[in-house]
Scaffold this motif. Sequence first.
Motif, PDB file in Angstrom:
ATOM      1  N   ASP A 301     -24.183  -5.155 -14.977  1.00  0.00           N
ATOM      2  CA  ASP A 301     -23.127  -5.944 -14.429  1.00  0.00           C
ATOM      3  C   ASP A 301     -22.076  -6.705 -15.097  1.00  0.00           C
ATOM      4  N   SER A 302     -21.220  -7.256 -14.076  1.00  0.00           N
ATOM      5  CA  SER A 302     -19.885  -7.196 -14.064  1.00  0.00           C
ATOM      6  C   SER A 302     -20.017  -8.052 -15.761  1.00  0.00           C
ATOM      7  N   SER A 306     -18.366  -8.544 -19.204  1.00  0.00           N
ATOM      8  CA  SER A 306     -17.529  -9.014 -19.768  1.00  0.00           C
ATOM      9  C   SER A 306     -17.808  -9.973 -20.631  1.00  0.00           C
ATOM     10  N   ASP A 334     -19.896   0.307 -10.733  1.00  0.00           N
ATOM     11  CA  ASP A 334     -18.750  -0.878  -9.892  1.00  0.00           C
ATOM     12  C   ASP A 334     -18.226  -1.864 -11.057  1.00  0.00           C
ATOM     13  N   VAL A 335     -16.418  -1.904 -10.977  1.00  0.00           N
ATOM     14  CA  VAL A 335     -16.340  -2.896 -12.252  1.00  0.00           C
ATOM     15  C   VAL A 335     -14.944  -3.572 -10.802  1.00  0.00           C
ATOM     16  N   ASN A 336     -15.540  -4.151 -10.261  1.00  0.00           N
ATOM     17  CA  ASN A 336     -14.629  -5.403 -10.142  1.00  0.00           C
ATOM     18  C   ASN A 336     -13.296  -5.873 -11.130  1.00  0.00           C
ATOM     19  N   ILE A 337     -12.354  -6.057 -10.576  1.00  0.00           N
ATOM     20  CA  ILE A 337     -10.947  -6.909 -10.796  1.00  0.00           C
ATOM     21  C   ILE A 337     -11.197  -7.660 -12.017  1.00  0.00           C
ATOM     22  N   LYS A 338     -12.510  -8.355 -12.358  1.00  0.00           N
ATOM     23  CA  LYS A 338     -12.702  -9.276 -13.883  1.00  0.00           C
ATOM     24  C   LYS A 338     -13.076  -8.754 -14.811  1.00  0.00           C
ATOM     25  N   GLN A 340     -11.956  -5.475 -15.369  1.00  0.00           N
ATOM     26  CA  GLN A 340     -11.217  -4.599 -15.714  1.00  0.00           C
ATOM     27  C   GLN A 340      -9.837  -5.029 -16.512  1.00  0.00           C
ATOM     28  N   LYS A 365      -5.945  -3.078  -7.234  1.00  0.00           N
ATOM     29  CA  LYS A 365      -5.155  -4.239  -7.338  1.00  0.00           C
ATOM     30  C   LYS A 365      -5.436  -5.673  -8.361  1.00  0.00           C
TER      31      LYS A 365
END
Length: 668
Positions: A301-302, A306, A334-338, A340, A365
Amino acid sequence: MESLSSTHSPGRGRCGLPAGKSSAAGSPRRRPPLRDGINFPRPVRRTSGFTAIHQPLDEITLPDTYSWNKLIYHHLVRGEVRDAVLTYRRMLTLGFCPDKHTFPRTISACRLLGDLLLGRQVHCLAVKHGFQLDHYVITALIEMYGRLDGLDAARSVFDKNPLKNSVSWTILARLLLEQKEARLVVDMFCEMVNSGMEFDPIALATAIGACGRLNSLYEGRNVYEAVRRCGLESDVLVSNALIRMFLDCGSSDDAWKIFERMPTKDVISWTTVIRGCVKEGRFSEGLKLFRMMVGEGLTVDSVSVSSILPACARMTGCKNGKEIHGHLLRGGIDVNIKVQNAIVDMYMKSGCVEYAARLFTEMEKKDAISWTIMILGYSLHGRGKLAMDMFHEMVSLDVETDDQTYAAVLYACATAGMVDEGKLYFQRIQKPGLVHQIQMVSLFSLAGLFDEAIAFIEEWRIQRQPEVLKAMLEGCRVHRHRRLGKHLAEQLCDMELLNPDNYTLLSNWHAQAGNRDAAEKFKEMIPDMGLKPQRAYSWIEHRNKVHVFGTGDTSHPLSGRIYRELEDLTRKIRDEGYSCDVDFSLHDVDEEREHEIIGHSEMLAVSFGLISGKAGETIRVTKNHHICHSCHDALRAFSKILQREILVKDLNFFHHFRDGHCSCFNLG
């Protein structure tokens, strides 16, 4: 909250009325008398949705308490808090008796609505109906008072409850932790253990987390003993909390033992130990664990991504970072902004500036962190003016700036020599911190404005901050201001008595000035004080293997070819008219002063890259100390005669050598 989802049997009818009769029968418009001392407002005009929901109740001859409770719950789960309160009021107005399921839900609605007065009235009514000791009512009251009236009120409700349980303790403990009262949570836990109260996994995990916040290994081990007595050591939630706590307290061995003994591991378990490895600099081990986690079939997951990406934010880890990035793309994760932001940061810090810039451009974003990463990244690579262009674009898009953004902007001004701009942006910071002040000293020093730097230090009274003096010392290194550099090194020796690098600086300064006796004196002080200076190392990756070189290293199997290549290149640059500066007066590595430049670690690593890599490819070397003037001059010359880019990452900067020039403002 558990009370919101509890099930129960239907109520027995309306309060104080015989079965089969209704106080509302006949005339629904008649306003009933006040009940239980609570003043109800006049009926509120309902919205169409509210009326539609309540219409079935109006049509039922004898609706019961269970139906009203379901309706209150329905509004709560939909976030219609005000309608939940209105439903409760209407229920009392029509004469229905609230039960042990009505009160917790209504109290929760009061909390969410922020209505402490109504919450107190509901509390009073619960006491009148004999539900003051109900577990669900107690937990709802603790949270409501803790949120709306303070921790003392919440603690009072908990203390007055003779039937304390694990759930009510957990709610109170979490409220205390939110107010940074970890010590009080640990003390309360010990009291409850001594009283014989049984704890569930959630309560134990909360207590363990409090020990982690205190960084108290002693308290953590005491809680661990309580966990073992409860027989919940193998619970996943508890084990994950133990791993995190031991890592926070600096006991990675204990954390690893817990992890190995876990019969079942989830993504959180793996992510926690991976983050611990990365935090301690054990990057290879962290990457190995990440591969094992993926091999176990767990979906990353993200948070897990990270956690591992910082291990790839170095030149030898760039390949691993690309693999993880590719795994995300292939898996459609799914890659969130954190995430990215972490990927862009990884590419920047591993030397792949173009990759980072392209990904940043493709981001739909962007937040303040996204822009700050790019500003700082460009500055690290000697592109301070481009970093400032990014900042101006950020401001034009009305992106909110913070202290970290301004710290990156000041660093960009320092690397680009933009003194006036740096002064302007420093004045815009409402409460400058030490990091901003250090950047301003660095800005003045790198520009050679030492008088302004000294005046700034005196104005802000930061003379006793070692990092401030080191920032100024870097300017002395660049501009060869030996006298001021010696004075700063002496001050650092007084402030940091156990830092061997400071004594090395003084030893090198005296050696450069021809004072051999003083140089030997400071050199001998280091082992006499029991100190061990960090040796200079450089490393380069070739065919998935990292090759490490020390100063004067001859242990590599290709040492003969490495030194011959350096000798040939040195001869060529001398024939071309290049000369190398041999100033070591403000250098923090003593052993390099006593070796010719062809024996310096970064030169050996570059030479290995030349004889082992493909023709024309960029040579990427990392060094754990500052690059000296002599090596810097030589590598600039190498890039010219070889028509090849050489990238060297030293202690705090990326040096891009191309066509006889360096990207850095400091030495090039």
